[in-house]
Design a protein around this motif. Structure first.
Motif, short mmCIF file in Angstrom:
data_model
loop_
_atom_site.label_atom_id
_atom_site.label_comp_id
_atom_site.label_asym_id
_atom_site.label_seq_id
_atom_site.Cartn_x
_atom_site.Cartn_y
_atom_site.Cartn_z
N GLY A 140 0.81 -1.20 0.00
CA GLY A 140 0.00 0.00 0.00
C GLY A 140 0.84 1.25 0.00
O GLY A 140 2.06 1.23 0.25
N ILE A 141 0.17 2.36 -0.30
CA ILE A 141 0.80 3.67 -0.38
C ILE A 141 0.09 4.60 0.60
O ILE A 141 -1.14 4.66 0.61
N SER A 142 0.86 5.31 1.39
CA SER A 142 0.25 6.19 2.39
C SER A 142 -0.17 7.53 1.77
O SER A 142 0.28 7.91 0.69
N PHE A 143 -1.01 8.23 2.50
CA PHE A 143 -1.47 9.56 2.10
C PHE A 143 -1.81 10.33 3.36
O PHE A 143 -2.41 9.77 4.29
N HIS A 144 -1.44 11.63 3.41
CA HIS A 144 -1.71 12.45 4.58
C HIS A 144 -2.55 13.67 4.21
O HIS A 144 -2.28 14.33 3.19
N TYR A 145 -3.57 13.93 5.03
CA TYR A 145 -4.35 15.16 4.83
C TYR A 145 -4.93 15.60 6.17
O TYR A 145 -5.58 14.82 6.87
N TYR A 146 -4.67 16.87 6.51
CA TYR A 146 -5.19 17.45 7.75
C TYR A 146 -6.24 18.51 7.44
O TYR A 146 -6.12 19.27 6.47
N THR A 147 -7.26 18.57 8.29
CA THR A 147 -8.31 19.56 8.17
C THR A 147 -7.93 20.80 8.98
O THR A 147 -7.80 20.74 10.21
N ILE A 148 -7.76 21.92 8.30
CA ILE A 148 -7.39 23.19 8.93
C ILE A 148 -8.50 24.20 8.63
O ILE A 148 -8.81 24.44 7.46
N GLU A 199 -6.61 -3.93 -10.45
CA GLU A 199 -7.16 -5.00 -9.61
C GLU A 199 -7.29 -4.58 -8.15
O GLU A 199 -7.80 -5.33 -7.33
N LYS A 200 -6.80 -3.39 -7.84
CA LYS A 200 -6.85 -2.82 -6.48
C LYS A 200 -6.16 -3.73 -5.46
O LYS A 200 -6.65 -3.95 -4.35
N LYS A 201 -5.00 -4.25 -5.86
CA LYS A 201 -4.23 -5.04 -4.91
C LYS A 201 -3.55 -4.15 -3.87
O LYS A 201 -3.27 -4.59 -2.76
N LEU A 202 -3.26 -2.92 -4.26
CA LEU A 202 -2.62 -1.97 -3.35
C LEU A 202 -3.68 -1.22 -2.55
O LEU A 202 -4.72 -0.82 -3.08
N GLY A 203 -3.37 -0.99 -1.28
CA GLY A 203 -4.25 -0.16 -0.47
C GLY A 203 -3.79 1.28 -0.48
O GLY A 203 -2.60 1.57 -0.65
N LEU A 204 -4.74 2.20 -0.32
CA LEU A 204 -4.43 3.61 -0.07
C LEU A 204 -4.61 3.81 1.42
O LEU A 204 -5.72 3.74 1.94
N PHE A 205 -3.51 4.02 2.12
CA PHE A 205 -3.52 4.09 3.58
C PHE A 205 -3.41 5.55 4.03
O PHE A 205 -2.34 6.15 3.92
N VAL A 206 -4.50 6.09 4.53
CA VAL A 206 -4.51 7.48 5.02
C VAL A 206 -3.99 7.46 6.45
O VAL A 206 -4.76 7.55 7.41
N ASP A 207 -2.67 7.33 6.59
CA ASP A 207 -2.14 7.05 7.93
C ASP A 207 -1.84 8.30 8.76
O ASP A 207 -1.26 8.18 9.84
#
Length: 519
Positions: A260-268, A314-322
């Motif tokens: 999987g691949i991480s992703f970061h997003y903060y609410t400001i 095939e969506k084998k990878l996850g998108l991880f909003v860590d």
């Protein structure tokens, strides 16, 4: 504070008063759940937590040491661990964050009194005693009954250092490192659910390009060897906000070497890092901007998923909003490097909105980690010495427990008005439905409007609905929050509604989060 408490009681009495049969059709929002078409399973790890060596998030907040007068087990506070267990924490990410890329794991093993003292240069410039290291962290996840997500050091570390850490954690051989683990008190290998190679490589993790990071990742991952039964899922450090280039590059170059691949997003609230907005005492325009900005998560996930679909249909990878959650200006009088902020009803609404988004993308989003667990940013718990208080965000997480491992169900909303203010607008009602592991149909509803209740007519084709029963979280004030003096000023209250002549319409209070079972 008494006004807040009385407001909660009044609103909850209104909410639990049964079906709103008198609602006019023109003003009623329609909600239809297709229970015959279950979708992707909502991975329990979508409700993951994050504990970084930052401020009092670990030290004092959770770890007090085995000699502390505060009741503890293996140094971890009993009250905090008990509250987190009640919230069914499925996963904990550690040791960072930015801290991970300056953390050397060998500093955190062996006798605590002999461990080196370092300086936490990322967060406040305070001393880092290394009292909490690998074994202490796994004591915590064992106490919680949670899985472990370990973040490796790519920034100041090396392929050898991470390779040796994975061997220390997972080897069942008689190697020197495995025997060192045994000498330090752990015979069997640790169970590591996920292992990340670096963190925020685009920023504090090294200011890299995605192409450069991909090359480094491929090199390091090659040497992270573990017995198959103990091998963690590998995570690549991805992008943030509107930058999808990381998802594009990494899904193409690493799809055979990562899970999987991480992703970061903060609410400001303000959208500006320099002056983010206050956690309490904010105007309605910042309630609106917070709602609007947090709903951008939907667009971010869509764009990153689309980029990944090109290389991984095939969506084998996850998108991880860590890393996700609210980020406000720190509370006055506190260390700016400790990122302490108060937690209000607004934060609970933000959490629930994000849960609903994650559920809708459960085919790709399989793990997220809110920042953070205790005393830092959008925390579940706030402590001060021996005192502890649960936040509204804690209650939102606990209310949504039935969605862990549930099968998502498609739903449609019709006649859903916009909550509008000063030219900005967001949908008034957000909803998510799922079939729980217990076989029940669960429904979550969020009203983003801080001043107006909404009537929602619920329909499940092929199923006669008799009632809904669950809980509601709301209050009179937008910034209602719990304090050590009033620890239960805002908490969930019972919510129910009964069908009238075969039809079920429920009144959702203003600024409310509701989770119910549909009977």
């Amino acid at each position: 504070m008494n006004q807040i408490k009385h407001g909660v009681l009044a609103l909850c009495l209104l909410a639990s008063g049964g079906a709103a049969s008198a609602a006019s059709t023109a003003d009623t929002i329609g909600l239809t759940i297709d229970a015959r078409k279950p979708g992707a399973v909502i991975n329990k790890d979508i409700y993951g937590q994050f504990a970084e060596h930052l401020g009092t998030g670990i030290y004092e907040g959770m770890w007090v040491g085995p000699k502390s007068k505060i009741p503890n087990t293996k140094g971890w506070r009993n009250d905090v661990v008990g509250a987190l267990k009640a919230m069914h924490v499925p996963l904990v990410r550690w040791p960072g964050g930015c801290f991970a890329d300056e953390y050397h794991w060998k500093d955190g093993i062996g006798p605590r009194e002999k461990r080196p003292v370092k300086v936490n240069t990322n967060w406040g410039g305070v001393e880092e005693s290394n009292a909490v290291g690998t074994h202490e962290f796994f004591d915590l996840v064992d106490l919680l009954g949670a899985d472990a997500y370990v973040n490796g050091n790519l920034g100041t570390g090396s392929a050898q250092e991470m390779s040796e850490w994975v061997e220390y954690l997972t080897s069942d051989s008689k190697s020197t490192l495995a025997n060192l683990r045994r000498k330090n008190g752990r015979d069997k290998p640790f169970k590591v659910a996920y292992f990340a190679i670096g963190n925020e490589a685009w920023g504090c993790g090294g200011n890299m390009t995605p192409e450069h990071y991909a090359d480094l990742y491929k090199n390091v991952e090659t040497f992270l060897r573990a017995p198959q039964q103990y091998r963690p899922k590998m995570i690549a450090s991805g992008g943030n906000d509107n930058d999808v280039s990381w998802s594009e590059v990494l899904s193409k170059q690493l799809k055979r070497q990562t899970d999987g691949i991480s992703f970061h997003y903060y609410t400001i609230p303000t959208g500006k890092w320099e002056v983010k907005g206050a956690a309490t005492g904010f105007p309605e325009k910042e309630w609106m901007s917070t709602m609007s900005n947090t709903l951008r998560m939907e667009d971010h996930i869509r764009k990153n998923s689309a980029a990944m679909d090109k290389n991984d249909p095939e969506k084998k990878l996850g998108l991880f909003v860590d890393e996700w959650g609210t980020w406000y200006d720190v509370e006055k009088g506190t260390n700016a490097g400790f990122l302490f902020q108060q937690n209000t009803l607004r934060d609970a609404v933000v959490a629930a909105l994000n849960f609903n988004i994650f559920h809708a993308h459960a085919d790709r989003v399989r793990m997220t980690n809110i920042a953070q667990m205790v005393n830092v940013l959008q925390s579940m718990i706030i402590t001060d010495k021996d005192k502890m208080v649960l936040t509204p965000t804690y209650h939102a997480f606990e209310m949504y427990v039935p969605f862990q491992g549930a099968a998502s169900l498609p739903l449609t909303l019709s006649n859903n008005p916009q909550y509008a203010l000063d030219g900005a607008s967001v949908p008034e009602i957000s909803a998510s439905a799922a079939r729980g592991t217990d076989g029940k149909l669960y429904l979550a509803l969020v009203n983003t409007n801080p001043a107006q209740a909404a009537d929602v007519a619920i329909n499940v084709p092929g199923q006669a609905i008799k009632a809904v029963k669950g809980r509601v979280l709301t209050a009179a004030a937008m910034d209602a929050h719990n304090t050590f003096q009033a620890p239960q000023a805002i908490k969930p209250a019972p919510f129910s509604a009964t069908a009238v002549e075969g039809k079920l319409t429920v009144k959702i209070p203003a600024k409310a989060v509701i989770v119910v079972a549909v009977e």
